[in-house]
Design an enzyme around this catalytic site. Sequence first.
Site, PDB file in Angstrom:
ATOM      1  N   HIS A  37     -35.057 -40.671  25.646  1.00 41.77           N
ATOM      2  CA  HIS A  37     -35.713 -39.743  24.719  1.00 41.77           C
ATOM      3  C   HIS A  37     -34.751 -39.267  23.637  1.00 41.77           C
ATOM      4  O   HIS A  37     -35.075 -39.300  22.451  1.00 41.77           O
ATOM      5  CB  HIS A  37     -36.289 -38.556  25.494  1.00 41.77           C
ATOM      6  CG  HIS A  37     -36.614 -37.364  24.648  1.00 41.77           C
ATOM      7  ND1 HIS A  37     -37.604 -37.402  23.674  1.00 41.77           N
ATOM      8  CD2 HIS A  37     -36.083 -36.108  24.602  1.00 41.77           C
ATOM      9  CE1 HIS A  37     -37.662 -36.200  23.074  1.00 41.77           C
ATOM     10  NE2 HIS A  37     -36.750 -35.411  23.610  1.00 41.77           N
ATOM     11  N   HIS A  61     -29.677 -32.497  21.677  1.00 43.35           N
ATOM     12  CA  HIS A  61     -30.591 -31.352  21.564  1.00 43.35           C
ATOM     13  C   HIS A  61     -31.101 -30.795  22.877  1.00 43.35           C
ATOM     14  O   HIS A  61     -31.500 -29.636  22.934  1.00 43.35           O
ATOM     15  CB  HIS A  61     -31.761 -31.675  20.620  1.00 43.35           C
ATOM     16  CG  HIS A  61     -32.857 -32.514  21.218  1.00 43.35           C
ATOM     17  ND1 HIS A  61     -32.782 -33.879  21.293  1.00 43.35           N
ATOM     18  CD2 HIS A  61     -34.057 -32.187  21.761  1.00 43.35           C
ATOM     19  CE1 HIS A  61     -33.893 -34.352  21.850  1.00 43.35           C
ATOM     20  NE2 HIS A  61     -34.683 -33.343  22.154  1.00 43.35           N
ATOM     21  N   ASP A  62     -31.108 -31.585  23.939  1.00 51.59           N
ATOM     22  CA  ASP A  62     -31.608 -31.062  25.215  1.00 51.59           C
ATOM     23  C   ASP A  62     -30.494 -30.816  26.228  1.00 51.59           C
ATOM     24  O   ASP A  62     -30.772 -30.520  27.392  1.00 51.59           O
ATOM     25  CB  ASP A  62     -32.642 -32.029  25.814  1.00 51.59           C
ATOM     26  CG  ASP A  62     -34.007 -31.914  25.122  1.00 51.59           C
ATOM     27  OD1 ASP A  62     -34.378 -30.781  24.727  1.00 51.59           O
ATOM     28  OD2 ASP A  62     -34.697 -32.938  24.981  1.00 51.59           O
ATOM     29  N   GLU A  65     -30.502 -26.935  27.248  1.00 51.62           N
ATOM     30  CA  GLU A  65     -31.753 -26.551  27.909  1.00 51.62           C
ATOM     31  C   GLU A  65     -31.926 -27.244  29.257  1.00 51.62           C
ATOM     32  O   GLU A  65     -32.478 -26.661  30.188  1.00 51.62           O
ATOM     33  CB  GLU A  65     -32.920 -26.920  26.973  1.00 51.62           C
ATOM     34  CG  GLU A  65     -34.184 -26.149  27.233  1.00 51.62           C
ATOM     35  CD  GLU A  65     -35.184 -26.344  26.091  1.00 51.62           C
ATOM     36  OE1 GLU A  65     -34.816 -26.110  24.916  1.00 51.62           O
ATOM     37  OE2 GLU A  65     -36.319 -26.738  26.374  1.00 51.62           O
ATOM     38  N   ASP A  66     -31.473 -28.486  29.374  1.00 52.72           N
ATOM     39  CA  ASP A  66     -31.751 -29.255  30.593  1.00 52.72           C
ATOM     40  C   ASP A  66     -30.604 -29.283  31.594  1.00 52.72           C
ATOM     41  O   ASP A  66     -30.691 -29.970  32.604  1.00 52.72           O
ATOM     42  CB  ASP A  66     -32.142 -30.693  30.226  1.00 52.72           C
ATOM     43  CG  ASP A  66     -33.509 -30.744  29.580  1.00 52.72           C
ATOM     44  OD1 ASP A  66     -34.200 -29.699  29.587  1.00 52.72           O
ATOM     45  OD2 ASP A  66     -33.894 -31.805  29.071  1.00 52.72           O
ATOM     46  N   ASP A 127     -38.316 -34.734  17.512  1.00 51.63           N
ATOM     47  CA  ASP A 127     -38.524 -34.461  18.943  1.00 51.63           C
ATOM     48  C   ASP A 127     -40.020 -34.532  19.275  1.00 51.63           C
ATOM     49  O   ASP A 127     -40.430 -35.160  20.259  1.00 51.63           O
ATOM     50  CB  ASP A 127     -37.964 -33.063  19.246  1.00 51.63           C
ATOM     51  CG  ASP A 127     -37.906 -32.739  20.726  1.00 51.63           C
ATOM     52  OD1 ASP A 127     -37.735 -33.674  21.540  1.00 51.63           O
ATOM     53  OD2 ASP A 127     -38.005 -31.547  21.067  1.00 51.63           O
TER      54      ASP A 127
HETATM   55 ZN    ZN Z   1     -36.429 -33.309  23.344  1.00 53.70          ZN
END
Ligand code: ZN
Length: 188
Positions: A37, A61-62, A65-66, A127
Amino acid sequence: MSPPTPEARLLRAAVFAARVHATHKRKGASAEPYVNHVLEVAQILAEHGAPEEAVLAGLLHDTVEDSDEDPEPVTPARLVAEFGEVVAGIVGEATDDKSLPKETRKALQVRQAPKKSDAAKMLKLADKISNLRAISASPPANWEHARRVEYVGWAGRVAVGLKGVNPALDALFEATYRDAMARLANEA
Ligand code: ZN
């Protein structure tokens, strides 16, 4: 040592993201590795003339957050140290506050989209393009038709506030959104 080339910076961010997401899978039925992704998001940005910092942020970008449940979560400070203020700042703009309930986060994305920087708008649009493609090609097994329709509609409402920076990206979002909605209509 001479300063890193753009290719070296890009690959460093790709490896960083691949390591952070090593155990993460996409929610879709095909359970693709999550790194697919972020590579796709970065590719969309690079192919549509986004600046290098936005492409790097696309790869990363993640990661904040992840990784919140990892033994060593990625912090914004770590991204600043590794990739600089600009890239870390774009990632920060594209990161949801996970302490908020999911519905609140979704509403905030719609409301805050127009206030983002140009680079963050491009990143968030790329995204959403990647996510809409995934919903069409490999939806999560437990997502009913209505939930997918709701998701695509929400992505469209976020995108309203993200458009106007990069016409080629806007056009790609439009085409992807129309395709996703058409597929859902055919299924109904
Ligand atoms: Zn994403």
